[in-house]
Design a protein around this motif. Structure first.
Motif, PDB file in Angstrom:
ATOM      1  N   LEU A 138       0.880  -1.650  -0.019  1.00  0.00           N
ATOM      2  CA  LEU A 138      -0.188  -0.485   0.549  1.00  0.00           C
ATOM      3  C   LEU A 138       1.760   1.367  -0.100  1.00  0.00           C
ATOM      4  N   ALA A 139       2.412   1.386   0.976  1.00  0.00           N
ATOM      5  CA  ALA A 139       2.453   2.049   0.678  1.00  0.00           C
ATOM      6  C   ALA A 139       3.373   2.539  -0.306  1.00  0.00           C
ATOM      7  N   ALA A 140       3.714   2.148  -1.300  1.00  0.00           N
ATOM      8  CA  ALA A 140       4.071   1.588  -2.981  1.00  0.00           C
ATOM      9  C   ALA A 140       2.726   2.112  -3.411  1.00  0.00           C
ATOM     10  N   ALA A 141       1.700   2.622  -3.281  1.00  0.00           N
ATOM     11  CA  ALA A 141       0.341   2.460  -4.876  1.00  0.00           C
ATOM     12  C   ALA A 141      -0.156   3.563  -4.557  1.00  0.00           C
ATOM     13  N   ASP A 142       0.082   4.689  -5.506  1.00  0.00           N
ATOM     14  CA  ASP A 142      -0.545   6.026  -5.737  1.00  0.00           C
ATOM     15  C   ASP A 142      -2.076   6.121  -5.351  1.00  0.00           C
ATOM     16  N   ILE A 143      -2.234   5.943  -3.624  1.00  0.00           N
ATOM     17  CA  ILE A 143      -3.840   6.234  -2.711  1.00  0.00           C
ATOM     18  C   ILE A 143      -4.404   7.556  -3.466  1.00  0.00           C
ATOM     19  N   ALA A 144      -3.780   8.551  -4.093  1.00  0.00           N
ATOM     20  CA  ALA A 144      -4.489   9.380  -4.419  1.00  0.00           C
ATOM     21  C   ALA A 144      -5.601   9.340  -5.550  1.00  0.00           C
ATOM     22  N   HIS A 145      -4.558   9.247  -6.791  1.00  0.00           N
ATOM     23  CA  HIS A 145      -5.255   8.873  -7.950  1.00  0.00           C
ATOM     24  C   HIS A 145      -6.423   7.656  -7.870  1.00  0.00           C
ATOM     25  N   ILE A 146      -5.675   6.093  -6.915  1.00  0.00           N
ATOM     26  CA  ILE A 146      -6.488   5.208  -6.834  1.00  0.00           C
ATOM     27  C   ILE A 146      -8.076   5.480  -6.505  1.00  0.00           C
ATOM     28  N   ALA A 147      -7.910   6.131  -5.827  1.00  0.00           N
ATOM     29  CA  ALA A 147      -9.451   6.793  -5.294  1.00  0.00           C
ATOM     30  C   ALA A 147     -10.336   8.381  -5.992  1.00  0.00           C
ATOM     31  N   GLU A 148      -9.609   8.169  -6.173  1.00  0.00           N
ATOM     32  CA  GLU A 148     -10.263   9.101  -7.660  1.00  0.00           C
ATOM     33  C   GLU A 148     -10.577   8.882  -8.966  1.00  0.00           C
ATOM     34  N   GLU A 149     -10.083   7.427  -9.280  1.00  0.00           N
ATOM     35  CA  GLU A 149     -10.364   6.250 -10.500  1.00  0.00           C
ATOM     36  C   GLU A 149     -11.576   5.907  -9.636  1.00  0.00           C
ATOM     37  N   ILE A 150     -11.399   5.421  -8.544  1.00  0.00           N
ATOM     38  CA  ILE A 150     -12.862   5.098  -8.295  1.00  0.00           C
ATOM     39  C   ILE A 150     -14.021   5.794  -7.530  1.00  0.00           C
ATOM     40  N   GLU A 151     -13.630   6.790  -7.297  1.00  0.00           N
ATOM     41  CA  GLU A 151     -14.740   7.341  -7.409  1.00  0.00           C
ATOM     42  C   GLU A 151     -15.481   8.097  -9.117  1.00  0.00           C
ATOM     43  N   SER A 152     -14.915   8.344  -9.967  1.00  0.00           N
ATOM     44  CA  SER A 152     -15.323   8.154 -11.764  1.00  0.00           C
ATOM     45  C   SER A 152     -15.951   7.213 -12.165  1.00  0.00           C
ATOM     46  N   MET A 153     -15.230   5.361 -11.856  1.00  0.00           N
ATOM     47  CA  MET A 153     -16.359   4.706 -11.663  1.00  0.00           C
ATOM     48  C   MET A 153     -17.501   4.569 -10.943  1.00  0.00           C
ATOM     49  N   GLY A 154     -18.009   5.341  -9.806  1.00  0.00           N
ATOM     50  CA  GLY A 154     -19.196   5.328  -9.486  1.00  0.00           C
ATOM     51  C   GLY A 154     -19.706   6.191 -10.361  1.00  0.00           C
ATOM     52  N   LYS A 155     -18.962   7.578 -10.695  1.00  0.00           N
ATOM     53  CA  LYS A 155     -20.061   8.206 -11.787  1.00  0.00           C
ATOM     54  C   LYS A 155     -20.674   7.922 -12.962  1.00  0.00           C
ATOM     55  N   THR A 156     -19.615   7.232 -13.169  1.00  0.00           N
ATOM     56  CA  THR A 156     -19.413   6.075 -14.792  1.00  0.00           C
ATOM     57  C   THR A 156     -20.793   5.370 -14.240  1.00  0.00           C
ATOM     58  N   GLU A 157     -20.986   4.698 -13.486  1.00  0.00           N
ATOM     59  CA  GLU A 157     -22.273   3.966 -13.349  1.00  0.00           C
ATOM     60  C   GLU A 157     -23.420   4.703 -13.284  1.00  0.00           C
ATOM     61  N   LYS A 158     -23.219   6.037 -12.562  1.00  0.00           N
ATOM     62  CA  LYS A 158     -24.459   6.343 -12.813  1.00  0.00           C
ATOM     63  C   LYS A 158     -24.951   7.298 -14.050  1.00  0.00           C
ATOM     64  N   ARG A 159     -23.577   7.599 -14.769  1.00  0.00           N
ATOM     65  CA  ARG A 159     -23.857   8.646 -16.299  1.00  0.00           C
ATOM     66  C   ARG A 159     -24.627   6.934 -17.006  1.00  0.00           C
ATOM     67  N   GLU A 160     -24.301   5.403 -16.820  1.00  0.00           N
ATOM     68  CA  GLU A 160     -24.851   4.625 -17.854  1.00  0.00           C
ATOM     69  C   GLU A 160     -25.952   4.638 -17.564  1.00  0.00           C
ATOM     70  N   LEU A 161     -26.800   4.405 -15.630  1.00  0.00           N
ATOM     71  CA  LEU A 161     -28.116   4.513 -15.235  1.00  0.00           C
ATOM     72  C   LEU A 161     -28.403   5.380 -16.260  1.00  0.00           C
ATOM     73  N   ILE A 162     -28.479   7.025 -16.061  1.00  0.00           N
ATOM     74  CA  ILE A 162     -29.221   7.813 -17.424  1.00  0.00           C
ATOM     75  C   ILE A 162     -28.682   8.148 -18.723  1.00  0.00           C
ATOM     76  N   SER A 163     -28.164   7.278 -19.470  1.00  0.00           N
ATOM     77  CA  SER A 163     -27.829   7.171 -21.027  1.00  0.00           C
ATOM     78  C   SER A 163     -29.046   6.211 -20.671  1.00  0.00           C
ATOM     79  N   ARG A 164     -28.700   4.815 -20.392  1.00  0.00           N
ATOM     80  CA  ARG A 164     -29.846   4.042 -20.734  1.00  0.00           C
ATOM     81  C   ARG A 164     -31.111   4.029 -20.894  1.00  0.00           C
ATOM     82  N   LEU A 165     -31.773   5.052 -19.357  1.00  0.00           N
ATOM     83  CA  LEU A 165     -33.341   5.173 -19.247  1.00  0.00           C
ATOM     84  C   LEU A 165     -33.466   7.093 -20.179  1.00  0.00           C
TER      85      LEU A 165
END
Length: 150
Positions: free
Chosen positions: A29-56
């Motif tokens: 974990l100390a060698a991991a890029d925690i800040a960017h990992i957290a940013e990407e995980i948040e982005s994935m959540g937003k992507t899932e919501k956008r996908e729902l809106i797009s399909r609807l």
């Protein structure tokens, strides 16, 4: 003088993602890029919501077209409606916490649906200001709005 060399994250996202996954799996974990990992995980959540809106949005646009232009109803529109119902259902099954976001998602999707449905040469003000159907009705296999409903 600060290093101006772009990081692996900036140069090659795919390589960065694989590197980070390997570090996490190895418990480094100390060698991991925690800040960017957290940013990407948040982005994935937003992507899932956008996908729902797009399909609807696609589903609602085709339901509007179905209702407001019955003379142009086609097997293609029917297939799109049926397919999008399945896609929305599956997406919610994969992301059940999005159910708490349905009211906002339907409202956002409906705005887009009206714009899309207007491609049929009907003015946007032809359609109701807000989605005229409850989510459960929209998702019902037996729901096909008829022209008399408006």
């Amino acid at each position: 003088m600060p290093d101006s060399t772009p990081s692996l994250y900036e140069r090659d996202f795919y390589a960065w993602a694989n590197e980070q996954a390997a570090l996490l799996r190895a418990g480094k974990l100390a060698a991991a890029d925690i800040a960017h990992i957290a940013e990407e995980i948040e982005s994935m959540g937003k992507t899932e919501k956008r996908e729902l809106i797009s399909r609807l949005a696609v589903l609602l646009a085709h339901l509007l077209k179905w209702q407001y232009q019955p003379e142009r109803q086609s097997r293609s529109w029917e297939a799109t409606i049926r397919t999008q119902r399945l896609e929305v259902r599956d997406h919610l099954a994969d992301n059940p916490s999005l159910k708490a976001q349905l009211a906002d998602a339907v409202a956002a999707a409906y705005e887009r649906a009206v714009i899309s449905a207007a491609e049929t040469n009907l003015p946007e003000n032809t359609f109701p200001n807000a989605c005229p159907w409850a989510f459960d009705l929209v998702m019902s296999e037996g729901f096909w709005p008829d022209a008399e409903a408006h």
